[in-house]
Design an enzyme around this catalytic site. Structure first.
Site, short mmCIF file in Angstrom:
data_model
loop_
_atom_site.label_atom_id
_atom_site.label_comp_id
_atom_site.label_asym_id
_atom_site.label_seq_id
_atom_site.Cartn_x
_atom_site.Cartn_y
_atom_site.Cartn_z
CE LYS A 1 15.35 -35.68 -0.80
NZ LYS A 1 16.68 -35.33 -0.35
N GLY B 1 12.32 -27.85 -6.86
CA GLY B 1 13.68 -28.19 -7.29
C GLY B 1 13.82 -27.92 -8.78
CB SER B 2 16.34 -29.01 -11.19
OG SER B 2 16.24 -30.41 -11.04
N GLY C 1 11.87 -32.43 -11.38
CA GLY C 1 10.41 -32.27 -11.28
C GLY C 1 9.68 -33.15 -12.28
CD GLU D 1 5.84 -23.34 -6.92
OE1 GLU D 1 6.47 -22.58 -7.69
OE2 GLU D 1 4.63 -23.25 -6.69
P1 NDP Z 1 17.07 -30.79 -7.40
O1 NDP Z 1 16.00 -31.00 -8.40
O2 NDP Z 1 18.39 -31.40 -7.66
O3 NDP Z 1 16.62 -31.36 -5.97
C1 NDP Z 1 15.43 -30.96 -5.34
C2 NDP Z 1 15.03 -32.02 -4.35
O4 NDP Z 1 14.65 -33.21 -5.07
C3 NDP Z 1 16.15 -32.46 -3.40
O5 NDP Z 1 15.62 -32.76 -2.15
C4 NDP Z 1 16.67 -33.71 -4.11
O6 NDP Z 1 17.38 -34.56 -3.26
C5 NDP Z 1 15.38 -34.32 -4.57
N1 NDP Z 1 15.54 -35.32 -5.63
C6 NDP Z 1 16.58 -35.51 -6.47
N2 NDP Z 1 16.34 -36.55 -7.29
C7 NDP Z 1 15.11 -37.03 -6.97
C8 NDP Z 1 14.30 -38.09 -7.46
N3 NDP Z 1 14.71 -38.88 -8.45
N4 NDP Z 1 13.10 -38.29 -6.90
C9 NDP Z 1 12.66 -37.49 -5.92
N5 NDP Z 1 13.39 -36.48 -5.39
C10 NDP Z 1 14.59 -36.24 -5.92
O7 NDP Z 1 17.17 -29.23 -7.18
P2 NDP Z 1 18.19 -28.43 -6.29
O8 NDP Z 1 18.12 -28.91 -4.87
O9 NDP Z 1 19.51 -28.43 -6.94
O10 NDP Z 1 17.54 -26.96 -6.32
C11 NDP Z 1 17.79 -26.05 -7.33
C12 NDP Z 1 16.62 -25.98 -8.29
O11 NDP Z 1 15.44 -25.69 -7.58
C13 NDP Z 1 16.76 -24.87 -9.31
O12 NDP Z 1 16.37 -25.34 -10.57
C14 NDP Z 1 15.80 -23.81 -8.82
O13 NDP Z 1 15.32 -22.95 -9.83
C15 NDP Z 1 14.72 -24.65 -8.24
N6 NDP Z 1 13.93 -23.88 -7.27
C16 NDP Z 1 12.67 -23.52 -7.62
C17 NDP Z 1 11.90 -22.73 -6.78
C18 NDP Z 1 10.51 -22.34 -7.14
O14 NDP Z 1 9.75 -22.03 -6.23
N7 NDP Z 1 10.13 -22.33 -8.41
C19 NDP Z 1 12.45 -22.26 -5.49
C20 NDP Z 1 13.78 -22.72 -5.23
C21 NDP Z 1 14.48 -23.51 -6.09
P3 NDP Z 1 18.99 -34.39 -3.12
O15 NDP Z 1 19.25 -33.09 -2.50
O16 NDP Z 1 19.37 -35.49 -2.28
O17 NDP Z 1 19.53 -34.50 -4.51
#
Ligand code: NDP
Length: 525
Positions: free
Chosen positions: A198, A251-252, A256, A273
Site C-alpha cells: 500500500k 512513516g511517522s 508506527g 522505520e
Molecule cells: P505517515 O505515518 O502519515 O504515513 C505512512 C504510511 O502509513 C502511509 O502509507 C499512510 O497512508 C499509512 N497509514 C496512515 N495511517 C495508518 C494506519 N492507521 N494504519 C496503517 N497505515 C497507516 O507518514 P508520512 O507518509 O507522512 O511520511 C513521513 C514520515 O515518514 C516522517 O515522519 C519521516 O521521518 C518518516 N520516514 C522515515 C523513514 C525512515 O526510514 N526512518 C524514511 C522516510 C520517511 P496514507 O498516506 O494514506 O495516510
C-alpha cells in the site's frame, strides 16, 4: 491522510473546483493476482501535483478492506509456488526488473516529480536507489547464506537456513515513493515471500510504476499485489489482517506506534522505520564552506522532507558567526519552484496539511521558542507559486536545544542552528532528542571524528558529509523513536524478511539425547 478530501464518487466525479479536463485524467487500478482491477467500492481518489494543484496526475482506487482481503488471498495462493522457486531463479526475474527500471528511469523520474514535487535530479536519485536495491538484492539470490556448525554428538550434523516469513504487508510513505517501496519489496521477494503493498495516498503513481515493471519482468501472478487507498482503511486492514505474517512500515513515529500495537495484538512480525531529528555538528576546525554546503543540501534537499534531513546544526561558538553568515547567504540563493524546472533547487512540500504543519512550527520558532528567524519563514503564494505548496527555505539561529523547533520533526524546509562550546556539549545536544536516525560531524581532527562516531547514538553517522545519502549495501535505520531494532538495506534486511530454521541431521542410526547422552559420553571419554 491529508488528501482524504479528494475522494471522488465513482459516478459523479464531484470535485468541481478543478479546471483540468476530467476526461484527460488517467485512471489507474489495483493489481491483484496478476490482474489490474478496480476497487470493489468503485470509488477513486485523486493524485495531485503539489507544485500546481490544478494538475491532476491520476485517479486511483479508493480501496477498502474487501480489496485487501482479495489481495491477501492472491498472495496466499501464490506463496507455495514462489517460495519453492529456487532463489537464483527469483533473482533472474529481479535482474530483469532492474533492466526495466533503467530503461524507463526518465519517465518514472518525471512522474515522481509531478506527483511528489522533488526536483528532477532527486527524483532520478530515488529511482536509482530502486535500481541499486534491485541489482544488489538480486545478487543475494545466489547467496542467502545460512551456516553450518558442529553438533554436540558424533554422527550428527547441524545447520541453519533462511526460510521466507510468508505473506508480507508493506506500507510506505510519500517522500521516497519508489526507493522505499523497493527497499521492502525486493528483499521480500528474494527471500521467497509474497506481498501486498500500500503506497502513500499522496504518491501512488511511483509505486504503480514499480509494480507495473514487476509484472513486465515476469513476477508470477499473486506474488506482488498493489492496493491503493488511505492509511486508516487500507493500511489498518492490512495491519489487522491475520494472514499477513509481517508488516513492514515506514512513516511517522505516531503511525508506527499504531501499526506496532495492531501487530503486537495478533503476534505479527513488525519492522518500523520512522521519524528523525538529525544533527550536523560543526567543529571549530571544520572546513566551514564544506559544512555549509552539506548543511544546505541536508536541510533543504527534498524540501527538508527526508527522514534524514539535517534539521539541527550544532555549531562550535568559534566558527558560529562565520557559519551562520554563509549558511544564510547560501540559503537565500536557493531557487524555489516547480521541481520539473531544471533550474529549481527546492520544490514544493507535499500537501496543504504539510504547509499548515510547517508554518505552525515557524510560528512556534518565532513566537513561543523565541529563536531568531535568520531567513525565510514565509509561504510563497504569488505568481508561479499561486497554485502550489511552496515555503521559503527557513533558518532559525541562536536556538536552545530544548526548543520545540530543535526537538520535534518538522519535515519541511526549516533548519535550526544551535551554538555549542565543545565537542562534548555538541554530542550531548545532538543525542538529546527522542529520535536516533542520522548524524554528522565536520572536523579535520581524526580523534574528534572517532569520538563522535563512538558517542552518537544513531543508526547512521557521517564524517565530513551531510546527514543524507545512504547507500543500499549498508544497513539503514535508527535507534530510539526512529525504529524498533530492525535495519533495512544491506544484508541485514534479510533478517526482516526471512526466519531462521535450525536443522539437525542425526545419522548415527540410534537415539541420541541432546544434553544427556553427550554429557555421559564426554565424562566417560
Ligand atoms: P505517515 O505515518 O502519515 O504515513 C505512512 C504510511 O502509513 C502511509 O502509507 C499512510 O497512508 C499509512 N497509514 C496512515 N495511517 C495508518 C494506519 N492507521 N494504519 C496503517 N497505515 C497507516 O507518514 P508520512 O507518509 O507522512 O511520511 C513521513 C514520515 O515518514 C516522517 O515522519 C519521516 O521521518 C518518516 N520516514 C522515515 C523513514 C525512515 O526510514 N526512518 C524514511 C522516510 C520517511 P496514507 O498516506 O494514506 O495516510
Amino acid at each position: 491522510m491529508a488528501q482524504a478530501k479528494k475522494a471522488l464518487s465513482k459516478t459523479s466525479g464531484k470535485n468541481n473546483s478543478r479546471p483540468a479536463s476530467r476526461a484527460a485524467v488517467k485512471t489507474y487500478q489495483n493489481y491483484i493476482n496478476g490482474e489490474w482491477v478496480a476497487s470493489q467500492s468503485g470509488e477513486m481518489f485523486e493524485n495531485i501535483n503539489p507544485a500546481d494543484t490544478r494538475d491532476i496526475v491520476g485517479r486511483f482506487p479508493l480501496s477498502t478492506s474487501d480489496d485487501v482481503n482479495a489481495a491477501v488471498n492472491a498472495a496466499q495462493g501464490a506463496f507455495d509456488r514462489w517460495r519453492n522457486t529456487p532463489a537464483p531463479k527469483r533473482a533472474e526475474i529481479l535482474f530483469h526488473l532492474g533492466e526495466i527500471l533503467i530503461r524507463d528511469k526518465e519517465r518514472y523520474t518525471a512522474d515522481m516529480t509531478r506527483e511528489m514535487g522533488k526536483v528532477l535530479k532527486e527524483a532520478g536519485g530515488d529511482i536509482q536507489e530502486a535500481i541499486d536495491c534491485t541489482y544488489y538484492t538480486a545478487g543475494e539470490g545466489r547467496r542467502l547464506h545460512g551456516f553450518t556448525t558442529p553438533a554436540e554428538m558424533r554422527d550428527k550434523f547441524a545447520m541453519c537456513v533462511r526460510q521466507p516469513v510468508g505473506l508480507c504487508g508493506l506500507i510506505t510513505p510519500w517522500n521516497f515513493p519508489m526507493a522505499i517501496p523497493s527497499w521492502k519489496l525486493i528483499p521480500a521477494l528474494i527471500c521467497g515471500n509474497t506481498v501486498v503493498i500500500k503506497p502513500a495516498e499522496d504518491t501512488p503513481l511511483s509505486t504503480y510504476n514499480l509494480v507495473k515493471a514487476c509484472e513486465e519482468a515476469g513476477i508470477p501472478p499473486g506474488v506482488v499485489n498493489l492496493v491503493t487507498g488511505y492509511g486508516e482503511s487500507v493500511g489498518a486492514a492490512m495491519t489487522n489482517h491475520n494472514a499477513l505474517r509481517l508488516i513492514s512500515f515506514t512513516g511517522s513515529t505516531a503511525t508506527g506506534r499504531v501499526v506496532a500495537s495492531a501487530c503486537a495484538e495478533r503476534n505479527a512480525i513488525c519492522s518500523l522505520e520512522m521519524g528523525g531529528k538529525n544533527a550536523i555538528i560543526v567543529m571549530d576546525d571544520a572546513d566551514v564552506d564544506l559544512a555549509v554546503e552539506g548543511a544546505v543540501w541536508g536541510a533543504f534537499g527534498t524540501s527538508g522532507q527526508r527522514c534524514t534531513a539535517s534539521s539541527r546544526l550544532i555549531v562550535h561558538k568559534k566558527v558560529y558567526k562565520q557559519f551562520v553568515t554563509k549558511l544564510v547567504e547560501n540559503t537565500k540563493s536557493l531557487r524555489v519552484g516547480n521541481g520539473a524546472d531544471p533550474k529549481t533547487d527546492v520544490g514544493p512540500v507535499i500537501n496543504n496539511d504539510a504547509v499548515e504543519k510547517i508554518m505552525g512550527y515557524i510560528r512556534i520558532g518565532r513566537n513561543d521558542d523565541g529563536a531568531k528567524l535568520a531567513c525565510g519563514g514565509k509561504r510563497l503564494t504569488r505568481g508561479d507559486y499561486a497554485n502550489g505548496y511552496f515555503i521559503e527555505p527557513t533558518v532559525f539561529t541562536d536556538a536552545a536545544p530544548d526548543m520545540r523547533i530543535a526537538q520535534e520533526e518538522i519535515f519541511g524546509p526549516v533548519t535550526t542552528v544551535i551554538p555549542a562550546n565543545s565537542l562534548e556539549e555538541a554530542v550531548e545536544i545532538a543525542n538529546g532528542v527522542r529520535y536516533g536516525l542520522s548524524a554528522a560531524i565536520y572536523t579535520r581532527d581524526v580523534n574528534r571524528a572517532f569520538r563522535a562516531m563512538n558517542e552518537m547514538y544513531t543508526g547512521i553517522f557521517y564524517v565530513n558529509a551531510s546527514t543524507i545519502g545512504a547507500e543500499v549495501h549498508l544497513p539503514f535505520g535508527g535507534t530510539k523513536a526512529t525504529g524498533n531494532g530492525h535495519r533495512e538495506a544491506g544484508t541485514q534486511v534479510l533478517d526482516i524478511f526471512s526466519e531462521w530454521k535450525s536443522i539437525y541431521v542425526d545419522f548415527s542410526g540410534k537415539l541420541q539425547r541432546a544434553q544427556i547422552d553427550n554429557v555421559e559420553s564426554s565424562h566417560s571419554a
